[in-house]
Scaffold this active site. Structure first.
Site, PDB file in Angstrom:
ATOM      1  N   HIS A 121       0.875  -1.181   0.000  1.00 25.49           N
ATOM      2  CA  HIS A 121       0.000   0.000   0.000  1.00 25.49           C
ATOM      3  C   HIS A 121       0.914   1.235   0.000  1.00 25.49           C
ATOM      4  CE1 HIS A 121      -3.406   2.437   0.506  1.00 25.49           C
ATOM      5  NE2 HIS A 121      -3.883   2.013   1.666  1.00 25.49           N
ATOM      6  N   ASP A 126      -1.824  -2.812  12.205  1.00 25.18           N
ATOM      7  CA  ASP A 126      -2.962  -2.848  11.276  1.00 25.18           C
ATOM      8  C   ASP A 126      -3.928  -3.902  11.818  1.00 25.18           C
ATOM      9  OD1 ASP A 126      -4.600  -2.433   9.085  1.00 25.18           O
ATOM     10  OD2 ASP A 126      -3.309  -3.463   7.641  1.00 25.18           O
ATOM     11  N   ARG A 173      -3.150  11.618   4.022  1.00 27.16           N
ATOM     12  CA  ARG A 173      -3.383  10.915   2.756  1.00 27.16           C
ATOM     13  C   ARG A 173      -3.701  11.935   1.662  1.00 27.16           C
ATOM     14  NH1 ARG A 173      -4.837   5.561   2.863  1.00 27.16           N
ATOM     15  NH2 ARG A 173      -4.438   5.760   0.634  1.00 27.16           N
TER      16      ARG A 173
HETATM   17  N1   CP Z   1      -5.967   3.128   4.963  1.00 23.69           N
HETATM   18  C1   CP Z   1      -6.742   3.022   3.864  1.00 23.69           C
HETATM   19  O1   CP Z   1      -6.263   2.740   2.753  1.00 23.69           O
HETATM   20  O2   CP Z   1      -8.041   3.298   4.093  1.00 23.69           O
HETATM   21  P1   CP Z   1      -9.224   2.995   3.073  1.00 23.69           P
HETATM   22  O3   CP Z   1      -9.321   1.486   2.919  1.00 23.69           O
HETATM   23  O4   CP Z   1     -10.439   3.586   3.733  1.00 23.69           O
HETATM   24  O5   CP Z   1      -8.909   3.630   1.752  1.00 23.69           O
END
Ligand code: CP
Length: 303
Positions: A131, A219, A287
């Site tokens: 990610h 997480d 973000r």
């Molecule tokens: N942390 C994250 O990517 O959140 P979402 O799944 O809400 O995009």
């Protein structure tokens, strides 16, 4: 401009990452001062989501609006991708119409196929491997509070899945020392560790991981796709919850981050997000700024 994708954190070198993070902070300040900055007027981002999202979607959509452009939400169910149109063909079609493409899918191969076929930048908005956009926000958050993360001690406690793997590759790119604490069965994939883990240590004891850490991260124990294993995972991760007491073992200036959404009472204590060491909601807000900096870099180059 040379075509660049952001599929993996190591698509950019350290110097580029450091400038990107600094630029994200700058864009945040500009936004706070109410400055209009619209270099992407007339540009469109196609956002393909095969899995749900709050932060990623809102950050990209609001980010494009703030930069003067437009974002288009494309769910798998409402497009021909859900009826079997090849990723390769879809990438070529979208490249004729939009300026940048973002994809969230568990299938890393699909993202790689898009990047190989597209004539516009492609962004990995989360796969089961990594990610990278979340890491940009985390690195910006650390930078805003503590400066460079180079040489810092970071602990990831929990599941060795995509956020853990993202931290492993981040430790390689940003040059920090990472300790991962997870049950043996839920350790990160050995190939990934062999490839990117030169600064990564694997342990099973959360206290050992967190000791003197400058940053502690976790997480959820059951990510998207692991729903059928929830009970098994709840049992396996007992003892891996991040609590205020566990954070007391870390450096006195420790920061705590979580990509969200969180399961309070599972991987974190009920009130941990309210702990003064937690910077989780700021991390979520970043973000927006870090993804704006990424869009700017991919579409118009460094500023
Ligand atoms: N942390 C994250 O990517 O959140 P979402 O799944 O809400 O995009």
């Amino acid at each position: 401009m040379t075509l660049r994708h952001f599929i993996s954190l190591d698509d950019f070198d350290l110097a580029t990452h450091e400038r990107l993070v600094a630029r994200a902070s700058e864009l945040k300040q500009m936004h706070r001062r109410g400055l209009r900055y619209e270099p992407l007027r007339g540009r469109t981002l196609a956002m393909i989501f095969e899995q749900p999202s709050t932060r990623t979607r809102v950050a990209f959509e609001a980010g494009m609006t703030q930069l003067g452009g437009h974002a288009l939400f494309l769910s798998e169910n409402d497009t021909q991708l859900g009826r079997g149109e090849l990723a390769d063909d879809a990438a070529k079609v979208l490249s004729e119409m939009v300026d940048v493409i973002m994809i969230r899918t568990p299938d890393q191969t699909k993202i790689d196929t898009f990047a190989a076929a597209a004539k516009v930048p492609v962004i990995n908005a989360m796969s089961s491997l990594q990610h990278p956009c979340q890491i940009l926000a985390d690195m910006q958050t650390y930078f805003d509070h503590r400066g460079s993360i180079r040489g810092a001690k970071v602990a990831f406690v929990g599941d060795g899945f995509n956020m853990c793997k993202s931290y492993i590759i981040a430790s390689h790119v940003y040059q920090f020392d990472l300790t991962v604490a997870s049950p043996e069965r839920f350790r990160p994939n050995a190939d990934w560790v062999a490839r990117y883990g030169s600064r990564t240590r694997l342990v099973t004891d959360p206290e050992a991981a967190v000791k003197d850490a400058d940053l502690v991260v976790t997480d959820v124990w059951s990510s998207m796709g692991h729903e059928s294993e929830q009970l098994l995972r709840l049992r396996a991760f007992q003892g891996y919850q991040i609590t205020a007491k566990l954070l007391d073992q870390a450096s006195k200036d420790v920061l705590f981050m979580h990509c969200l959404p969180a399961k309070r009472g599972q991987e974190i204590a009920e009130d941990l997000l309210e702990d003064p060491r937690a910077v989780v909601f700021e991390e979520a807000g970043n973000r927006l700024h870090s993804q704006k900096a990424l869009l700017e870099l991919l579409l118009i180059g460094e500023r």
